[in-house]
Write a protein that holds these residues in place. Structure first.
Motif: not given
Length: 341
Positions: A169-183
């Motif tokens: 599940l590739p995630c940007s550093l921004e997603e791993l910094y702030s969190g995100s919801t993936r569908k």
């Protein structure tokens, strides 16, 4: 109305034969006590209830199809399980307490043949509509004939669970910094009530938590492919970090490497202007002399620390000094005077 058998099996009142079988197969495998050793009492109760619900609705189904008795479903829909129990059994001329559910192990063995949980299929000498032989509605669940024994006591092996199916599940550093919801839309193979493999699609929701690292695993139990005589595989998503144009991650810290400054800035001071991963603007004054190997540490501007709510790592800035390629004689003289050389 009492117990809602439709709700227990998660089917609607117009469920077909295939719908009932598929629902029973899925729930019985999920709640079998041998598959739930940590909450066996709850699982046993759920397993018995699922078996009773399947037997009740299937009895209604047979009455409608085989005996042309459409009133039976209507009576259950109006009066619930009590009304159903007051009906005579299919094919009889009357009598009370017509609904007498089979032993749960018989129903399970009817679906799975020689039981994968160690209690054997119904064979000669064991009635397919046996009465309670161990107390309670589903005989055989207590006493010496306990079907919920450990696998080693059974006569056949536990269904094999295939290895987990892993996917990055590739995630940007921004997603791993702030969190995100993936569908995530998945396609898999499941077994229907008749044991046939059919395709199925589903949307899974993954809540990426702030601070998660590369290699973090998110497991969806039993969401992989199903195969005959096997338990469903688990589906596992593994966090992967996409490269970032500015920052690099080092554990809980962020690194800004090769930030270039001129020789004049390195000696006379400068300001580093940055945009953080969550979009904030930082102006960081540099008052120290930037010598070879110098590193500026900005506290608590790194990545969130998962196990320390509200805490963060540090931001570390490493500099690269850009030397001039040419100097005039006046500039050289000025530097000698300023530096005392």
């Amino acid at each position: 109305m009492g117990v809602d058998y439709y709700e227990i099996l998660k089917v609607n009142k117009n469920a077909t034969d295939d719908d009932l079988k598929k629902a029973y197969r899925k729930l019985a495998m999920k709640w079998h006590p041998d598959k739930n050793p940590t909450n066996k009492n709850e699982a046993e109760a759920q397993f018995k209830q699922i078996s009773e619900a399947y037997e009740a609705i299937y009895s209604i189904f047979l009455s409608f199809l085989v005996l042309n008795d459409p009133q039976k479903r209507a009576i259950y829909d109006q009066y619930g399980e009590e009304g159903l129990k007051d009906l005579p059994p299919p094919g009889s001329s009357g009598g009370s307490s017509g609904f007498n559910p089979r032993n749960a192990k018989d129903i399970f063995a009817e679906f799975f043949g020689s039981s994968p949980f160690g209690f054997g299929s119904t064979g000669p000498g064991q009635s397919m509509r046996c009465q309670s032989d161990g107390g309670g509605m589903f005989g055989g669940f207590t006493g010496a004939d306990n079907i919920f024994r450990t696998y080693s006591e059974g006569t056949s092996a536990m269904p094999r669970k295939p290895p987990p199916i892993e996917s990055k599940l590739p995630c940007s550093l921004e997603e791993l910094y702030s969190g995100s919801t993936r569908k995530m839309k998945i396609s898999r193979t499941v077994m229907d009530g008749n044991g046939r493999a059919i395709p199925e699609t589903e949307i899974l929701t993954i809540d990426v938590k702030p601070g998660w690292k590369k290699g973090t695993k998110i497991t969806f139990t039993d969401k992989g492919n199903e195969q005959p005589n096997q338990l469903p595989a688990d589906l596992v998503f593994v966090i992967d970090e996409k490269p970032h144009d500015i920052y690099k991650r080092d554990g809980n810290d962020l690194l800004l490497v090769h930030h270039r400054v001129s020789l004049a800035e390195a000696l006379g001071g400068t300001t580093v202007n940055l945009t953080t991963l969550d979009g904030r603007k930082l102006s960081i004054p540099v008052t120290d002399i930037v010598s070879p190997g110098y590193e500026l540490v900005v506290a608590r501007e790194g990545m969130p620390i998962v196990k320390e709510l509200g805490n963060r790592g540090d931001l570390k800035i490493k500099f690269e000094v850009k030397f001039p390629t040419k100097l005039t004689s006046e500039q050289r003289a000025g530097l000698r005077r300023a530096l005392g050389g």
